[in-house]
Write an enzyme that holds these catalytic residues in place. Structure first.
Site, PDB file in Angstrom:
ATOM      1  N   LYS A  96       0.841  -1.205   0.000  1.00  0.00           N
ATOM      2  CA  LYS A  96       0.000   0.000   0.000  1.00  0.00           C
ATOM      3  C   LYS A  96       0.871   1.247   0.000  1.00  0.00           C
ATOM      4  CE  LYS A  96      -3.876   2.062   2.620  1.00  0.00           C
ATOM      5  NZ  LYS A  96      -4.752   1.900   3.821  1.00  0.00           N
ATOM      6  N   SER A 123      -9.639  -0.528   7.431  1.00  0.00           N
ATOM      7  CA  SER A 123      -9.150  -0.432   6.052  1.00  0.00           C
ATOM      8  C   SER A 123      -8.442  -1.651   5.490  1.00  0.00           C
ATOM      9  CB  SER A 123      -8.222   0.766   5.906  1.00  0.00           C
ATOM     10  OG  SER A 123      -8.999   1.923   5.780  1.00  0.00           O
ATOM     11  N   SER A 147      -9.666   1.850   3.173  1.00  0.00           N
ATOM     12  CA  SER A 147      -8.836   2.594   2.265  1.00  0.00           C
ATOM     13  C   SER A 147      -7.823   1.735   1.503  1.00  0.00           C
ATOM     14  CB  SER A 147      -8.092   3.683   3.032  1.00  0.00           C
ATOM     15  OG  SER A 147      -7.236   3.111   3.994  1.00  0.00           O
TER      16      SER A 147
END
Ligand code: GLN
Length: 486
Positions: free
Chosen positions: A91, A190, A166
């Site tokens: 990420k 997330s 997210s």
């Protein structure tokens, strides 16, 4: 619908971490070939999915060549390199030396990290091949990936829907066979929520179990790094590599890391599983409820003792989270002042104008909303009414779980109240988006581990996840129940 990657589909030997690393060690394939297959899958699918913000081809192929050289000489030791040749995505909130690291924000466009996050160092030391940086909501603020400063991510299971957020890029990359595992971050759900939306496994360990050094901070008392994978076993194997004390993160726990795969493989018979009634009330979509209840029945059939528990302060979790998280974010994001790094507005006539305009141009609307909410909650006169009160409610939530865990070994709930929604469906209503975090924010506020495991599909073919929550540092039981559901 994007084409699945033939090399990473269930049932084929190269689907799992075990399959890949043993095939490489046995010289049936090479890390280079596996990396190339995944880069082609990215070339084929990522135009429509949007899971990656940057690819790290050179670094990936250099690492794959190192693994292949060891294998060629018979020196590849899978006990020291348990992720040998496994293609992973990271990420974009995690620092990767020399590679773009933007946290999905325009304010960091063009920024290359000067060092690696500890989790990145550990992945590579274990032989993993980092393919690139996964798209996410700006500074990890969001539940749909529509807050990315660059592009939205589409759910590979239905391209008209969001992948969750997210860590939407991290979940979509695994779901579309573009990576075998990815790292995400979880501050209020997330990792688990996008895993649930995309039909993959997402694991958040206990707060402090995994180092946050090199993670771009959103809310420091809530931030966690963890894996998204195709299976519970793969999640256990990645967690094994990234877990453990790190001298660079003072909040990382000095607690020995057990053998997660061994823990995961123990039978679940006799485990006491709590079902909190507050997580099965109003707002839970009926098909999601039925699938989660079927997963609970499966645990009962395997010999778990299923019993009701109560977490009476659950209704306060979302407001508490959105005060604590925004307060910490307003402080953490003060560092983006355009002085040492990040976007700097042109032509400002004073220092304060430079700060103001750079931040105005660099941050997106959701990030600005959070900074304003958090600054308000912390301001003199409102501090006691909001921030202090939220901290007290956080203690009540922790007590709820303590009392429940006196009676049960784990708690099982839906991960989300409903499956993936359509792109654009909630963008005009931030409150509706926040409220959907109801089942995930509690674990972050309390610091306990949680996993989301796929438990079926709705009549429309949308994946649904079941969430398993455990006691502090009891990831083993969480993974064990996850494997049983799976
Ligand atoms: N959806 C939550 C939020 O918008 C969770 C974010 C996260 O866990 N990073 O804050």
């Amino acid at each position: 619908m994007s084409q699945p990657n033939p090399t990473s589909q269930p049932g084929t030997s190269l689907f799992s971490i075990d399959g890949i690393r043993t095939a490489i060690a046995a010289r049936e394939t090479t890390a280079t070939a596996i990396a190339e297959q995944h880069f082609s899958q990215i070339a084929k699918s990522d135009g429509e999915v949007g899971a990656f913000l940057a690819l790290s081809r050179e670094r990936a192929l250099a690492q794959a060549a190192r693994v292949d050289a060891l294998a060629a000489h018979g020196d590849l030791d899978l006990t020291t390199m348990p992720l040998a040749g496994v293609p992973v995505g990271v990420k974009d909130v995690l620092m990767t030396k020399g590679l773009p690291t933007t946290a999905g924000s325009r304010i960091l466009e063009g920024f290359a990290a000067p060092y690696d996050a500890t989790v990145v160092t550990r992945l590579e030391a274990a032989g993993a091949v980092i393919l690139g940086k996964c798209n996410c909501d700006e500074f990890a603020m969001g539940s749909s990936n529509e807050n990315s400063g660059y592009k939205p991510v589409r759910n590979p299971r239905d391209l008209t829907r969001v992948p969750g957020g997210s860590s939407g890029g991290s979940a979509a990359a695994v779901a579309a066979g573009m990576a075998v595992a990815t790292l995400g971050s979880d501050t209020g759900g997330s990792i688990r929520q996008p895993a649930s939306f995309c039909g993959v496994v997402g694991m958040m360990a206990t707060y402090g179990r995994v180092s946050r050094y090199g993670l771009i901070a959103f809310a420091s008392s809530l931030d966690h790094v963890g894996p998204l994978t195709n299976s519970v076993k793969d999640a256990a194997q990645v967690l094994q590599v990234i877990a453990g004390r790190d001298a660079m993160d003072a909040t990382s726990a000095d607690v020995p890391v057990p053998d997660y795969v061994a823990d995961m493989q123990k039978p679940v018979r006799g485990l006491r599983v709590g079902i909190p009634k507050e997580y099965f009330g109003e707002g839970l979509e009926p098909e999601t409820r039925a699938l989660v209840e079927a997963a609970i029945e499966k645990l009962r059939a395997l010999g778990c003792q299923v019993q009701p528990v109560s977490l009476p302060h659950t209704e306060y979790a979302v407001p508490t989270y959105y005060i604590v998280a925004t307060a910490e974010a307003s402080s953490n994001l003060a560092r983006f002042d355009a002085v040492r790094y990040g976007h700097r507005a042109k032509g400002a006539k004073s220092l304060s104008e430079m700060y103001r305009r750079s931040r105005d141009e660099g941050f997106g609307p959701e990030v600005k909303r959070r900074i304003m909410l958090g600054t308000y909650a912390l301001s003199a006169g409102y501090y006691d009414a909001y921030y202090l009160k939220a901290q007290k409610v956080r203690t009540l939530l922790a007590r709820d779980f303590e009392l429940a865990f006196a009676e049960v070994d784990a708690i099982v709930t839906p991960t989300c109240p409903a499956p993936a929604f359509k792109l654009g469906e909630k963008t005009d209503d931030p409150l509706a988006m926040y409220l959907a975090d109801i089942y995930t924010v509690t674990a972050d506020l309390v610091g306990i581990p949680g996993i989301s495991v796929p438990c079926g599909e709705t009549s429309e073919g949308l994946p649904v996840g079941v969430q398993i929550l455990g006691k502090h540092f009891d990831e083993g039981t969480v993974l064990r129940l996850g494997a049983a559901v799976e």
